[in-house]
Design an enzyme around this catalytic site. Structure first.
Site, short mmCIF file in Angstrom:
data_model
loop_
_atom_site.label_atom_id
_atom_site.label_comp_id
_atom_site.label_asym_id
_atom_site.label_seq_id
_atom_site.Cartn_x
_atom_site.Cartn_y
_atom_site.Cartn_z
N GLY A 122 -49.99 -71.74 2.67
CA GLY A 122 -49.26 -70.57 2.17
C GLY A 122 -50.00 -69.71 1.16
O GLY A 122 -51.20 -69.90 0.89
N ARG A 193 -44.25 -80.03 -5.10
CA ARG A 193 -43.05 -80.81 -5.40
C ARG A 193 -43.48 -82.26 -5.61
O ARG A 193 -44.33 -82.78 -4.88
CB ARG A 193 -42.05 -80.73 -4.25
CG ARG A 193 -41.27 -79.41 -4.16
CD ARG A 193 -40.30 -79.22 -5.33
NE ARG A 193 -39.52 -78.01 -5.24
CZ ARG A 193 -39.86 -76.84 -5.76
NH1 ARG A 193 -41.00 -76.73 -6.44
NH2 ARG A 193 -39.07 -75.79 -5.64
N GLU A 222 -38.32 -86.24 -10.82
CA GLU A 222 -38.16 -85.24 -11.88
C GLU A 222 -36.71 -85.16 -12.39
O GLU A 222 -35.79 -85.12 -11.58
CB GLU A 222 -38.58 -83.88 -11.28
CG GLU A 222 -38.91 -82.84 -12.28
CD GLU A 222 -39.59 -81.64 -11.60
OE1 GLU A 222 -40.54 -81.83 -10.82
OE2 GLU A 222 -39.13 -80.52 -11.86
N HIS A 240 -42.84 -78.72 -15.17
CA HIS A 240 -42.52 -77.79 -14.08
C HIS A 240 -42.58 -76.33 -14.57
O HIS A 240 -41.57 -75.62 -14.59
CB HIS A 240 -41.14 -78.11 -13.48
CG HIS A 240 -41.01 -77.64 -12.05
ND1 HIS A 240 -40.26 -78.28 -11.11
CD2 HIS A 240 -41.56 -76.56 -11.41
CE1 HIS A 240 -40.34 -77.63 -9.95
NE2 HIS A 240 -41.12 -76.59 -10.10
C1 DGY Z 1 -40.35 -72.69 -7.16
O1 DGY Z 1 -40.00 -71.51 -7.25
O2 DGY Z 1 -40.16 -73.35 -6.15
C2 DGY Z 1 -41.00 -73.29 -8.34
O3 DGY Z 1 -41.19 -74.64 -8.21
C3 DGY Z 1 -40.20 -73.00 -9.58
O4 DGY Z 1 -40.87 -72.18 -10.33
#
Ligand code: DGY
Length: 279
Positions: A122, A193, A222, A240
Site C-alpha cells: 500500500g 497492527r 494493545e 500507537h
Molecule cells: C490507522 O489509522 O489505522 C492508524 O493505526 C491510527 O492512526
C-alpha cells in the site's frame, strides 16, 4: 469509550464516528438498529465486522491517504531510533552515565547501501520506501499473498518494515519461523497492527540477540505488552502514534465527518468500505 458506555450511548443513533479501539460487530449493530453509517477514525479497519454490517445494510468508511505521510515518517523515526540506538543514548545521558566521547560507545548500524524490506503493497509502504531511497537504501517489496517473496525479503533485508492490514491471513505473518529467516542483527519495524507479529517469538529473538532491534508502534494485545518486552534495551516502544501529527489527525477528523455526513445524507461516502445503507 468503555464498551458498555458505547453500546448505551450509540443506541438510537443514525451515525457513529468511532475509534480503532471500538469494536463494531454484530453485538453493537444489533444494539443500535437505527445505525446507517459508521465512520472509522482510522485507515485500518480490523475493528469493523464488514460482513455483519453488510448483512444489516450499514455503511462503513475509513480515512485513507490523509495519514500516509505521518505514518511513514513515524516508521522512519522508529527505524532510525533502532539503527542509531537513540533511546539507549538518551537514557544513558539522563542517567548521568555520559563520561565523554568514546570511540566504542553505543555503536549502531549505518543505513546507506543496506537493504530495506517493505512488507505490504500500500501507500504507507511506498512512502517508507521512497524515504529509504533518499538514505541510499536498496528496496525490496513483498505483498502479503506472496510467501516466497516474503521469505526472500526476510533473508535479504537489513531492515524489515511492516505495512499490511490485519486480516486472518496476516495475523502472525511474522512468527518464530519468519524471525528465524531474518538476517542476524536485522531490525524489525511495525507501524501496522500488533497481531501481525507474534510478540512472544519477537521477545525471544530480541533477547537472544538474533534480531538486532525492533521498533514497535503497535502491540499484539494493545495496550498491554507481552511479558519481557519492556525490559529489552533493543526494543523501541511507542503508544500507537503513527498518525499522531496535528495535520494528520485534523485531516482524519474532517474525512471521517465528511464520510458520516455523506452516508447520512443518502450520498455515497468517499471512503465506503462496505454496503450503502438501504434506501
Ligand atoms: C490507522 O489509522 O489505522 C492508524 O493505526 C491510527 O492512526
Amino acid at each position: 469509550m468503555p464498551r458498555r458506555e458505547l453500546l448505551r450511548r450509540a443506541r438510537g443513533m443514525d451515525g457513529l464516528l468511532c475509534m480503532l479501539s471500538d469494536r463494531v460487530d454484530a453485538e453493537l449493530l444489533d444494539a443500535c438498529p437505527r445505525l446507517r453509517v459508521v465512520a472509522n477514525y482510522a485507515v485500518g479497519f480490523d475493528n469493523l465486522d464488514l460482513a455483519a454490517a453488510s448483512a444489516r445494510g450499514v455503511a462503513l468508511t475509513n480515512t485513507p491517504e490523509v495519514l500516509t505521510g505521518a505514518t511513514a515518517e513515524l516508521a522512519w523515526a522508529l527505524l532510525l531510533a533502532c539503527a542509531r540506538r537513540v533511546l539507549e543514548g538518551d537514557r544513558l545521558v539522563r542517567a548521568g552515565a555520559f563520561r565523554g566521547w568514546d570511540p566504542l560507545l553505543l555503536l549502531g548500524s549505518g543505513l546507506e547501501g543496506k537493504t530495506l524490506g517493505i512488507v505490504g503493497p500500500g501507500r504507507i509502504g511506498r512512502t517508507v520506501a521512497r524515504i529509504g531511497r533518499g538514505f541510499g537504501m536498496r528496496i525490496l517489496r513483498a505483498g502479503r499473498g506472496d510467501p516466497r517473496g516474503l521469505a526472500r525479503l526476510l533473508k535479504a533485508s537489513d531492515v524489515v518494515s511492516l505495512h499490511v492490514p490485519l486480516t486472518p491471513a496476516t495475523r502472525h505473518l511474522i512468527g518464530k519461523r519468519e524471525l528465524g529467516r531474518m538476517k542476524p542483527g536485522a531490525i524489525l519495524v511495525n507501524t501496522a497492527r500488533g497481531p501481525v507479529v507474534d510478540e512472544k517469538a519477537l521477545v525471544e529473538a530480541l533477547r537472544s540477540g538474533r534480531l538486532g532491534a525492533a521498533g514497535l508502534d503497535v502491540f499484539e494485545f494493545e495496550p498491554r505488552l507481552v511479558r519481557g518486552l519492556v525490559r529489552l534495551p533493543n526494543a523501541v516502544l511507542l503508544p500507537h502514534l503513527g498518525s499522531a501529527t496535528r495535520e494528520a489527525r485534523r485531516a482524519m477528523a474532517v474525512r471521517a465527518a465528511e464520510n458520516l455526513i455523506a452516508g447520512l445524507s443518502g450520498r455515497r461516502p468517499k471512503d465506503l468500505l462496505a454496503t450503502l445503507p438501504r434506501a
